[in-house]
Design a protein around this motif. Structure first.
Motif, short mmCIF file in Angstrom:
data_model
loop_
_atom_site.label_atom_id
_atom_site.label_comp_id
_atom_site.label_asym_id
_atom_site.label_seq_id
_atom_site.Cartn_x
_atom_site.Cartn_y
_atom_site.Cartn_z
N VAL A 51 0.84 -1.19 0.00
CA VAL A 51 0.00 0.00 0.00
C VAL A 51 0.88 1.25 0.00
O VAL A 51 1.85 1.33 0.75
CB VAL A 51 -0.93 0.01 1.23
N HIS A 52 0.51 2.21 -0.85
CA HIS A 52 1.22 3.48 -0.89
C HIS A 52 0.86 4.31 0.34
O HIS A 52 -0.33 4.52 0.64
CB HIS A 52 0.86 4.24 -2.17
N SER A 53 1.84 4.77 1.07
CA SER A 53 1.61 5.43 2.36
C SER A 53 0.86 6.75 2.21
O SER A 53 0.01 7.07 3.04
CB SER A 53 2.95 5.67 3.07
N LYS A 54 1.12 7.51 1.18
CA LYS A 54 0.51 8.83 1.04
C LYS A 54 -0.93 8.74 0.55
O LYS A 54 -1.83 9.39 1.09
CB LYS A 54 1.33 9.70 0.09
N THR A 55 -1.17 7.94 -0.49
CA THR A 55 -2.49 7.90 -1.12
C THR A 55 -3.35 6.74 -0.64
O THR A 55 -4.54 6.69 -0.97
CB THR A 55 -2.35 7.83 -2.64
N ASN A 56 -2.76 5.79 0.11
CA ASN A 56 -3.49 4.62 0.62
C ASN A 56 -4.05 3.76 -0.51
O ASN A 56 -5.08 3.09 -0.34
CB ASN A 56 -4.61 5.04 1.56
N GLN A 57 -3.39 3.75 -1.65
CA GLN A 57 -3.78 2.91 -2.78
C GLN A 57 -2.82 1.72 -2.89
O GLN A 57 -1.62 1.85 -2.64
CB GLN A 57 -3.78 3.71 -4.09
N CYS A 58 -3.36 0.57 -3.27
CA CYS A 58 -2.55 -0.65 -3.36
C CYS A 58 -1.85 -0.73 -4.72
O CYS A 58 -2.41 -0.34 -5.74
CB CYS A 58 -3.44 -1.88 -3.18
N LEU A 59 -0.65 -1.24 -4.69
CA LEU A 59 0.08 -1.51 -5.93
C LEU A 59 -0.65 -2.60 -6.70
O LEU A 59 -1.05 -3.62 -6.12
CB LEU A 59 1.50 -1.95 -5.60
N ALA A 60 -0.84 -2.41 -8.01
CA ALA A 60 -1.67 -3.32 -8.79
C ALA A 60 -1.07 -3.55 -10.16
O ALA A 60 -0.35 -2.70 -10.71
CB ALA A 60 -3.09 -2.77 -8.93
N VAL A 61 -1.40 -4.71 -10.74
CA VAL A 61 -1.03 -5.06 -12.11
C VAL A 61 -2.32 -5.15 -12.93
O VAL A 61 -3.26 -5.86 -12.55
CB VAL A 61 -0.28 -6.40 -12.18
N PHE A 70 11.93 -4.88 -24.12
CA PHE A 70 12.06 -6.26 -23.72
C PHE A 70 10.85 -7.10 -24.11
O PHE A 70 10.70 -8.22 -23.65
CB PHE A 70 12.28 -6.33 -22.20
N GLY A 71 9.98 -6.55 -24.92
CA GLY A 71 8.82 -7.29 -25.38
C GLY A 71 7.52 -6.75 -24.80
O GLY A 71 7.41 -5.58 -24.45
N LYS A 72 6.55 -7.64 -24.68
CA LYS A 72 5.21 -7.25 -24.22
C LYS A 72 5.14 -7.30 -22.70
O LYS A 72 5.31 -8.35 -22.10
CB LYS A 72 4.16 -8.19 -24.85
N ASP A 73 4.88 -6.15 -22.09
CA ASP A 73 4.70 -6.04 -20.65
C ASP A 73 3.29 -5.58 -20.36
O ASP A 73 2.48 -5.35 -21.27
CB ASP A 73 5.71 -5.08 -20.04
N TYR A 74 2.99 -5.40 -19.06
CA TYR A 74 1.64 -5.03 -18.65
C TYR A 74 1.71 -3.87 -17.67
O TYR A 74 2.68 -3.69 -16.95
CB TYR A 74 0.94 -6.24 -18.02
N GLU A 75 0.66 -3.07 -17.67
CA GLU A 75 0.67 -1.81 -16.93
C GLU A 75 0.59 -2.05 -15.42
O GLU A 75 -0.12 -2.93 -14.94
CB GLU A 75 -0.49 -0.93 -17.37
N VAL A 76 1.35 -1.24 -14.69
CA VAL A 76 1.35 -1.25 -13.24
C VAL A 76 0.84 0.10 -12.76
O VAL A 76 1.24 1.15 -13.27
CB VAL A 76 2.76 -1.52 -12.69
N THR A 77 -0.04 0.08 -11.78
CA THR A 77 -0.61 1.31 -11.26
C THR A 77 -0.80 1.18 -9.75
O THR A 77 -0.58 0.11 -9.17
CB THR A 77 -1.97 1.60 -11.94
N ALA A 78 -1.20 2.26 -9.11
CA ALA A 78 -1.54 2.26 -7.69
C ALA A 78 -3.04 2.49 -7.58
O ALA A 78 -3.52 3.62 -7.72
CB ALA A 78 -0.77 3.33 -6.93
N HIS A 79 -3.77 1.41 -7.37
CA HIS A 79 -5.24 1.50 -7.29
C HIS A 79 -5.75 0.26 -6.56
O HIS A 79 -5.30 -0.86 -6.82
CB HIS A 79 -5.86 1.57 -8.69
N THR A 80 -6.69 0.45 -5.66
CA THR A 80 -7.25 -0.65 -4.87
C THR A 80 -8.49 -1.19 -5.58
O THR A 80 -9.47 -0.46 -5.78
CB THR A 80 -7.61 -0.18 -3.46
N PHE A 81 -8.44 -2.47 -5.94
CA PHE A 81 -9.56 -3.14 -6.60
C PHE A 81 -10.27 -4.02 -5.57
O PHE A 81 -9.69 -4.99 -5.07
CB PHE A 81 -9.07 -3.99 -7.77
N LEU A 82 -11.52 -3.68 -5.25
CA LEU A 82 -12.29 -4.42 -4.26
C LEU A 82 -13.28 -5.36 -4.94
O LEU A 82 -13.93 -4.96 -5.92
CB LEU A 82 -13.05 -3.46 -3.33
N ASN A 83 -13.37 -6.59 -4.43
CA ASN A 83 -14.32 -7.55 -4.99
C ASN A 83 -15.66 -7.44 -4.27
O ASN A 83 -15.89 -6.50 -3.50
CB ASN A 83 -13.75 -8.97 -4.90
#
Length: 302
Positions: free
Chosen positions: A221-231, A241-254
């Motif tokens: 979790v990011h300390s300042k924004t309280n958002q979780c590191l996500a893929v 290096f080829g095909k990669d995928y985006e990384v962001t700081a956002h909390t996804f709740l089920n």
């Protein structure tokens, strides 16, 4: 009888200038090749440096400590694999993604630098990070749940860059999803502080302040924004290096108000045995293998 003045071999126009230009271009090409200044040579140099194999730390007590080198792995979700809802299956790791300007430079990587997720889960310089203290904790001390820390790139070519994030704006956000951006910076600020949070929300308070075990699913979790590191595996980024995928700081709740699989991370350490690279590659005990097989069979029967 008239004398023939012109023939097909006669050169007309600025032929002398064209020949001189071609000779200068060839001479310039040969000089750059000898000095290793060609773009393809610099690109190969960058790949050689950043894809160099590295050794992960081996904790003695099974917990994470400051100064240890780990890789951050987002594990494959078995439910998504069975339902075919995920565009990419398998494990992915957090990786450094240099910009195009890095190819033209032979010096250390410079900030700002991008971050992405790669399907290459073997430990190398590109996906190795050092657990760094931000509160004065000494090297070797145990990392605890809820404690601020930083993730820094390794020594040498990577140039001591810190994983950072901040509130998204109209001008600064992730490229594909337009969510909160995650990148690397060379200044250790409050924006570079993160925390490890226990995965189960019902037991989160009970684990606050306890040591963080290695090779276990957690939230970062990011300390300042309280958002979780996500893929975000549905957003593809093309890198050197080829095909990669985006990384962001956002909390996804089920549906159960718990963090989704996009936010699950494992801080993987080294394996003390000689035939494996990481602890994540170790074979599971027979009891766990039987349990996984039973779970998989029950899902197929449903």
């Amino acid at each position: 009888m008239s004398l023939r003045t012109f023939a097909p071999s006669v050169r007309v126009g600025n032929w002398n200038e064209d020949v001189s230009l071609e000779e200068d271009l060839l001479k310039d090409f040969l000089e750059k090749r000898e000095k290793g200044e060609l773009l393809i040579q610099k690109s190969n140099y960058l790949k050689t440096k950043i894809l160099q194999k590295t050794e992960l730390s081996i904790p003695k007590d099974g917990f994470l400590h400051f100064g240890e080198v780990v890789i951050l792995l987002n594990p494959e979700n078995r439910e998504e694999t069975l339902s075919n809802t995920s565009p990419v299956h398998g494990n992915v790791t957090l990786c450094v993604s240099p910009a195009e300007s890095a190819v033209h430079s032979e010096s250390l990587l410079e900030a700002p630098c991008g971050i992405s997720a790669s399907t290459n889960v073997k430990p190398h310089v590109r996906n190795a990070f050092v657990i760094t203290s931000v509160d004065g904790s000494a090297l070797g001390e145990t990392l605890h749940y809820g404690q601020n820390f930083a993730l820094r790139t390794t020594e040498g070519f990577m140039g001591h860059l810190y994983l950072t994030s901040d509130q998204k704006t109209f001008l600064k956000c992730s490229k594909k999803s337009c969510l909160q951006e995650v990148s690397l910076t060379n200044k250790p600020l409050y924006q570079t502080c993160w925390q490890i949070v226990y995965l189960d929300p019902q037991l989160r308070l009970e684990h606050e302040g306890l040591p963080v075990p290695a090779n276990t699913k957690v939230l970062i979790v990011h300390s300042k924004t309280n958002q979780c590191l996500a893929v975000l595996r549905k957003y593809v980024l093309w890198t050197f290096f080829g095909k990669d995928y985006e990384v962001t700081a956002h909390t996804f709740l089920n549906a159960h108000k718990a963090e989704g699989n996009e936010n699950h991370w494992i801080l993987v350490t080294g394996n003390p045995s000689d035939d494996m690279d990481t602890m994540f590659d170790r074979p599971k005990p027979p009891s766990e293998q039987t349990e996984d097989a039973e779970n998989k069979g029950s899902r197929y029967s449903q």
